[in-house]
Motif scaffolding. Structure first.
Motif, mmCIF file in Angstrom:
data_model
loop_
_atom_site.group_PDB
_atom_site.id
_atom_site.type_symbol
_atom_site.label_atom_id
_atom_site.label_comp_id
_atom_site.label_asym_id
_atom_site.label_seq_id
_atom_site.Cartn_x
_atom_site.Cartn_y
_atom_site.Cartn_z
ATOM 1 N N ILE A 141 0.835 -1.199 0.000
ATOM 2 C CA ILE A 141 0.000 0.000 0.000
ATOM 3 C C ILE A 141 0.869 1.247 0.000
ATOM 4 O O ILE A 141 0.590 2.219 -0.714
ATOM 5 N N HIS A 142 1.941 1.216 0.781
ATOM 6 C CA HIS A 142 2.852 2.371 0.858
ATOM 7 C C HIS A 142 3.484 2.656 -0.502
ATOM 8 O O HIS A 142 3.568 3.814 -0.936
ATOM 9 N N GLU A 143 3.915 1.607 -1.198
ATOM 10 C CA GLU A 143 4.517 1.793 -2.517
ATOM 11 C C GLU A 143 3.487 2.331 -3.519
ATOM 12 O O GLU A 143 3.811 3.177 -4.358
ATOM 13 N N ALA A 144 2.257 1.845 -3.426
ATOM 14 C CA ALA A 144 1.203 2.343 -4.316
ATOM 15 C C ALA A 144 0.918 3.814 -4.052
ATOM 16 O O ALA A 144 0.706 4.599 -4.988
ATOM 17 N N SER A 149 1.426 9.563 -5.502
ATOM 18 C CA SER A 149 1.946 10.899 -5.207
ATOM 19 C C SER A 149 2.811 11.411 -6.344
ATOM 20 O O SER A 149 2.720 12.586 -6.733
ATOM 21 N N ALA A 150 3.633 10.547 -6.899
ATOM 22 C CA ALA A 150 4.497 10.951 -8.018
ATOM 23 C C ALA A 150 3.674 11.299 -9.243
ATOM 24 O O ALA A 150 3.921 12.302 -9.923
ATOM 25 N N LEU A 151 2.676 10.477 -9.547
ATOM 26 C CA LEU A 151 1.837 10.733 -10.713
ATOM 27 C C LEU A 151 1.056 12.035 -10.566
ATOM 28 O O LEU A 151 0.866 12.777 -11.541
ATOM 29 N N ALA A 152 0.613 12.313 -9.345
ATOM 30 C CA ALA A 152 -0.188 13.511 -9.102
ATOM 31 C C ALA A 152 0.610 14.790 -9.330
ATOM 32 O O ALA A 152 0.023 15.849 -9.575
ATOM 33 N N LYS A 153 1.931 14.696 -9.265
ATOM 34 C CA LYS A 153 2.770 15.878 -9.447
ATOM 35 C C LYS A 153 2.961 16.245 -10.915
ATOM 36 O O LYS A 153 3.375 17.358 -11.220
ATOM 37 N N LEU A 154 2.686 15.313 -11.805
ATOM 38 C CA LEU A 154 2.968 15.537 -13.220
ATOM 39 C C LEU A 154 1.884 16.381 -13.877
ATOM 40 O O LEU A 154 0.691 16.141 -13.676
ATOM 41 N N ARG A 155 2.324 17.329 -14.675
ATOM 42 C CA ARG A 155 1.406 18.192 -15.423
ATOM 43 C C ARG A 155 1.663 18.087 -16.926
ATOM 44 O O ARG A 155 1.191 18.914 -17.693
ATOM 45 N N THR A 156 2.403 17.088 -17.336
ATOM 46 C CA THR A 156 2.764 16.923 -18.737
ATOM 47 C C THR A 156 1.665 16.176 -19.478
ATOM 48 O O THR A 156 0.921 15.387 -18.884
ATOM 49 N N SER A 157 1.592 16.387 -20.783
ATOM 50 C CA SER A 157 0.570 15.710 -21.579
ATOM 51 C C SER A 157 0.905 14.235 -21.797
ATOM 52 O O SER A 157 0.012 13.413 -22.006
ATOM 53 N N HIS A 164 9.628 -1.557 -10.708
ATOM 54 C CA HIS A 164 10.323 -2.836 -10.811
ATOM 55 C C HIS A 164 9.304 -3.969 -10.792
ATOM 56 O O HIS A 164 9.302 -4.835 -11.659
ATOM 57 N N TYR A 165 8.410 -3.968 -9.825
ATOM 58 C CA TYR A 165 7.360 -4.981 -9.724
ATOM 59 C C TYR A 165 6.232 -4.670 -10.711
ATOM 60 O O TYR A 165 5.976 -3.509 -11.032
ATOM 61 N N SER A 166 5.546 -5.704 -11.158
ATOM 62 C CA SER A 166 4.496 -5.516 -12.154
ATOM 63 C C SER A 166 3.169 -5.116 -11.518
ATOM 64 O O SER A 166 2.747 -5.713 -10.520
ATOM 65 N N PRO A 167 2.456 -4.154 -12.132
ATOM 66 C CA PRO A 167 1.137 -3.787 -11.627
ATOM 67 C C PRO A 167 0.007 -4.635 -12.226
ATOM 68 O O PRO A 167 -1.146 -4.487 -11.817
ATOM 69 N N VAL A 168 0.313 -5.489 -13.198
ATOM 70 C CA VAL A 168 -0.719 -6.312 -13.840
ATOM 71 C C VAL A 168 -0.237 -7.756 -13.945
ATOM 72 O O VAL A 168 0.959 -8.019 -14.064
ATOM 73 N N VAL A 169 -1.184 -8.665 -13.952
ATOM 74 C CA VAL A 169 -0.824 -10.078 -13.977
ATOM 75 C C VAL A 169 -0.386 -10.541 -15.365
ATOM 76 O O VAL A 169 0.363 -11.525 -15.503
ATOM 77 N N GLU A 170 -0.830 -9.841 -16.434
ATOM 78 C CA GLU A 170 -0.539 -10.296 -17.793
ATOM 79 C C GLU A 170 0.954 -10.420 -18.060
ATOM 80 O O GLU A 170 1.394 -11.341 -18.751
ATOM 81 N N ASP A 190 -3.912 0.536 -9.197
ATOM 82 C CA ASP A 190 -4.932 1.502 -8.782
ATOM 83 C C ASP A 190 -4.533 2.954 -9.078
ATOM 84 O O ASP A 190 -5.340 3.710 -9.626
ATOM 85 N N PRO A 191 -3.303 3.396 -8.740
ATOM 86 C CA PRO A 191 -2.936 4.781 -9.071
ATOM 87 C C PRO A 191 -2.915 5.046 -10.566
ATOM 88 O O PRO A 191 -3.164 6.173 -11.002
ATOM 89 N N LEU A 192 -2.646 4.010 -11.371
ATOM 90 C CA LEU A 192 -2.593 4.179 -12.822
ATOM 91 C C LEU A 192 -3.988 4.342 -13.414
ATOM 92 O O LEU A 192 -4.140 4.838 -14.528
#
Length: 253
Positions: A141-144, A149-157, A164-170, A190-192
């Motif tokens: 949960i902490h890593e997520a 938090s990192a994604l929320a800082k981005l304002r780029t298009s 390193h670890y995968s967010p999806v099982v595929e 979830d953050p993605l």
């Protein structure tokens, strides 16, 4: 000179597992990646045992690279409990290490985090029972939350998420199913979903599958070096990811 390119090119690879005896083995890879891309993205397990001497070898192999190098750490980089020293050596050599932070390269936003394990979907380990189980889940949960938090800082298009670890099982398919819970967790997805990105890259699953998608159809690429070497034996073991040239903020609709 005006830059008229329509794409920004990133060379992505993980699981280098650099050892003291790796001197001379990675330089050609990095040189070719630097010739083909605008930046080099390293998705963890940079070293094999997380030792300073391994890190110095890696830095020396990277010494000829003249494009930005951005990295996240992997579980192997934590093995000896010297991850802070590993990070210090890399940063002093000019490598940008992301651990819940974001940066920009050529107008493309990059959010990075190591991630953690825990399983996928209904098979994800729940926050219930013994304290040790709760501590394990809390780490995921902490890593997520760091990724969010990192994604929320981005304002780029255009945005890249690197882990390193995968967010999806595929992209772990091909590994023994018994170890899926140790290769990543859908908690990292979830953050993605809340902060959509252009592309997701990760490593860790050496025998996984090279491509997958999040629930909102964002492409996910497993760029573990052993997987790329086995799957694409006729190519250098890095993946070129092309991202549309970002639209300046003042020109967006």
């Amino acid at each position: 000179m005006v830059d008229t390119r329509e794409k920004i090119r990133f060379a992505a690879v993980g699981d280098l597992h650099c050892r003291a005896e790796s001197a001379g083995n990675l330089r050609a890879l990095f040189t070719q990646a630097a010739q083909e891309a605008d930046a080099l993205l390293l998705c963890g397990d940079l070293t094999d045992y997380g030792l300073p001497e391994e890190t110095h070898v890696l830095v020396n192999e990277l010494s000829g690279v003249r494009i930005p190098v951005i990295a996240v750490l992997g579980n192997h980089d934590f093995e000896s409990g010297m991850q802070d020293e590993v990070t210090r050596i890399l940063r002093e050599a000019g490598v940008r290490i992301l651990d819940g932070e974001a940066c920009e390269v050529a107008g493309v936003g990059i959010a990075g985090v190591k991630g953690f394990a825990g399983g996928y979907g209904r098979g994800a380990l729940g926050h219930w029972g013994e304290g040790a189980i709760k501590q394990f889940v809390d780490e995921a949960i902490h890593e997520a939350l760091k990724l969010e938090s990192a994604l929320a800082k981005l304002r780029t298009s255009e945005r890249i998420a690197m882990l390193h670890y995968s967010p999806v099982v595929e992209t772990v398919q091909g590994e023994p199913p018994e170890i899926f819970p140790f290769l990543g967790t859908s908690r990292l997805e979830d953050p993605l979903l809340r902060y959509p990105v252009t592309v997701v890259i990760h490593g860790h699953a050496h025998r996984g599958y090279p491509e997958g998608k999040t629930a909102n159809n964002i492409p996910v690429y497993n760029v573990a070096k052993p997987l790329l070497q086995r799957t694409f034996p006729d190519r250098p073991p890095f993946r070129i990811i092309e991202v549309p040239k970002p639209v300046p903020e003042d020109m967006r609709p």
